[in-house]
Design a protein around this motif. Structure first.
Motif, short mmCIF file in Angstrom:
data_model
loop_
_atom_site.label_atom_id
_atom_site.label_comp_id
_atom_site.label_asym_id
_atom_site.label_seq_id
_atom_site.Cartn_x
_atom_site.Cartn_y
_atom_site.Cartn_z
N PRO A 45 6.41 -8.97 -6.30
CA PRO A 45 7.69 -8.80 -5.63
C PRO A 45 7.56 -7.58 -4.78
CG PRO A 45 8.05 -9.30 -7.87
CD PRO A 45 6.37 -8.98 -7.72
N GLN A 46 8.26 -7.48 -3.71
CA GLN A 46 8.65 -6.16 -2.91
C GLN A 46 8.70 -5.10 -3.80
OE1 GLN A 46 7.73 -5.64 -0.11
NE2 GLN A 46 8.21 -7.06 1.43
N GLY A 47 8.06 -4.03 -3.68
CA GLY A 47 8.42 -2.96 -4.34
C GLY A 47 7.25 -2.64 -5.66
N ALA A 48 6.51 -3.56 -5.69
CA ALA A 48 5.50 -3.52 -6.71
C ALA A 48 4.59 -2.45 -6.81
CB ALA A 48 4.74 -4.90 -6.76
N PHE A 49 4.53 -1.75 -5.42
CA PHE A 49 3.60 -0.69 -5.00
C PHE A 49 3.70 -0.37 -3.87
CE2 PHE A 49 -0.12 1.49 -3.83
CZ PHE A 49 -0.61 2.49 -5.18
N PRO A 50 3.93 0.91 -3.53
CA PRO A 50 3.93 1.62 -1.97
C PRO A 50 2.75 1.55 -1.38
CG PRO A 50 3.95 3.30 -3.74
CD PRO A 50 3.86 2.32 -4.20
N LEU A 51 2.36 0.21 -0.70
CA LEU A 51 1.21 -0.19 -0.07
C LEU A 51 1.29 0.21 1.38
CD1 LEU A 51 -1.83 -1.21 -0.90
CD2 LEU A 51 -0.89 -3.51 -0.38
N HIS A 52 0.29 0.85 2.03
CA HIS A 52 0.52 1.47 3.27
C HIS A 52 -0.19 0.50 4.07
CE1 HIS A 52 1.34 5.84 2.32
NE2 HIS A 52 2.33 5.14 1.86
N ARG A 53 -1.31 -0.18 3.70
CA ARG A 53 -2.19 -1.07 4.57
C ARG A 53 -2.99 -1.90 3.82
NH1 ARG A 53 -3.00 4.01 5.84
NH2 ARG A 53 -2.52 3.78 7.96
#
Ligand SMILES: Cc1cc2nc3c(=O)[nH]c(=O)nc-3n(C[C@H](O)[C@H](O)[C@H](O)COP(=O)(O)OP(=O)(O)OC[C@H]3O[C@@H](n4cnc5c(N)ncnc54)[C@H](O)[C@@H]3O)c2cc1C
Length: 416
Positions: free
Chosen positions: A282-290
């Motif tokens: 789900p969205q929010g599982a990790f602050p992934l930048h790229r």
């Protein structure tokens, strides 16, 4: 039995079918798309969403046969060959091995390097034309290696990419930390490609392209094509429910399921599937930048509008074996150790069928039976990336214009 006449038929509503339809419509052709299941629910629905234009290095590369046994030893590793399907793979693996020899490998790198700039410019042109520009994002790509030795072992590949005009920079821990905070300390060696592009979500993107084609007059027929036959001034498409369509052009974009129809036309396509797995968190599982490529582990992590997708791997298991979702779980477990703050709950698992030719090049071009039947399948790991270029070539071939690119390397006749 009913028979209708249309201008162009496209078989398959994946990204290759949708792009082919788009380019045929651009030429003023009327288009009927025939899809046996739900629209865009094949490989194009669950891929990693990466527009991997710098990926000119095929998996059939010198040294591959040394790496493969190590990977095969781990049943949930990046490459697997289920024993019940192993014998079926022998002819394909034999061709793959031949394609990995240096002269063949260099030729393949050259063919990809010639297509990729066009694939990029056609993709950007298409998303502008269809109002989908907001679905393509320049996030940049971070390739990560477990050690300096492992990065150095890939130096020739990166050199080949540089020679082909792709810009990137080598990065150490400090830069890695600022490009993507939260990675485990072992990642101290990487390559950053600032021009890296991706779509916001591959299913949404393919469906949006399909809807755009429908809004411009394309139509859809749900049904399974069982045969295509040449007729005087075109081709005839026969469906399992008895319906027949005649068209001036028929495009076969059936992904991993294209082989039977090709065989029925008297051509030989050594098409197999490299099954791939993932989990979308789900969205929010990790602050992934790229996008992050874990090169020594055969998987990627991509930030999508629908969540964080963790996936990759290759399973040479054909079209019928049940999925083994332990593969998705194994990649997720590794991703958690590489990104310790990753929340792994609530994920959606998926398995998809890459349509793969053993020489790592797609088949794009006329059938040997008639130029009215155009093949567009076998894009392996690069179907989304090369989709716009393929659509452009399909339309050129259908219009009997000089193709935008030399299509000889993509011809079905290379497997005679
Ligand atoms: C895990 C994974 C990750 C990937 N990541 C990337 C990536 O990041 N970037 C990238 O470029 N590529 C990626 N790929 C590869 C990419 O997804 C494929 O190359 C691409 O989706 C193939 O598109 P296609 O339209 O040929 O096939 P599909 O999307 O499979 O579509 C084929 C369609 O044809 C229909 N069809 C087949 N036979 C018939 C018939 N007889 N009658 C009617 N309909 C028929 C099917 O139902 C299906 O809808 C990845 C693949 C996987 C599995």
């Amino acid at each position: 039995m009913n028979s209708s006449s249309v201008d162009a038929v496209v078989i398959g509503s994946g990204i290759i079918g949708a792009m082919s339809a788009h380019y045929l419509l651009e030429d003023g052709r009327s288009v009927l798309i025939i899809e046996r299941g739900e629209v865009a629910r094949g490989a194009s629905s669950g891929n990693a969403g990466i527009l991997a234009f710098p990926e000119i290095i095929p998996i059939a590369a010198p040294g591959m046969m040394w790496k493969a046994p190590k990977w095969l030893l781990d049943p949930l590793g990046p490459l697997s060959l289920p024993p019940s399907y192993a014998l079926n793979m022998v002819p394909w693996l034999w061709r793959l091995w031949r394609a990995s020899a240096r002269p063949a490998y260099e030729r393949t790198v050259g063919v990809h390097a010639r297509m990729m700039p066009m694939a990029r410019s056609e993709m950007l042109r298409t998303v502008e034309r269809t109002g989908l520009r907001a679905m393509v994002k320049q996030t940049g790509t971070l390739d990560l290696y477990d050690s300096e030795a492992s990065l150095n072992a890939a130096a020739d590949d990166w050199q080949a990419k540089r020679k082909a005009g792709f810009e990137f920079q080598r990065v150490g821990r400090g830069e890695i930390d600022s490009l993507q905070p939260g990675l485990a300390p072992q990642f101290r060696h990487g390559i950053f490609t600032p021009s890296g592009l991706q779509v916001s979500d591959p299913l949404e993107f393919t469906q949006a392209l399909f809807s755009n084609a429908m809004s411009r007059g394309a139509s859809l027929r749900i049904g399974e094509v069982i045969r295509i036959e040449p007729v005087n001034d075109g081709a005839r498409v026969i469906l399992a429910d008895g319906a027949i369509f005649e068209a001036k052009t028929v495009v076969l974009a059936g992904g991993a399921w294209s082989k039977k129809i090709v065989t029925g036309l008297g051509d030989h396509a050594p098409l197999e599937t490299e099954r791939g797995y993932n989990t979308t968190l789900p969205q929010g599982a990790f602050p992934l930048h790229r996008q992050l490529y874990f090169n020594d582990h055969g998987f990627v992590v991509t930030p999508l509008s629908t969540g964080i997708r963790v996936g990759g791997a290759v399973e040479l298991g054909g079209l019928k074996l049940a999925p083994n979702y332990k593969r998705s779980e194994a990649m997720l477990k590794k991703a958690k150790s590489f990104l310790p703050d990753l929340k792994t709950e609530g994920g959606r698992q998926w398995m998809g069928f890459r349509p793969s030719m053993p020489d790592c090049l797609p088949v794009i071009g006329p059938s040997s039976a008639t130029p009215a039947i155009v093949y567009a399948f076998g894009h392996g790991h690069l179907g989304l990336t090369q989709s716009a270029a393929t659509g452009r070539l399909v339309a050129d071939i259908a219009a009997r214009r000089k193709p935008a690119l030399d299509i000889e390397p993509y011809s079905i006749s290379r497997f005679r």
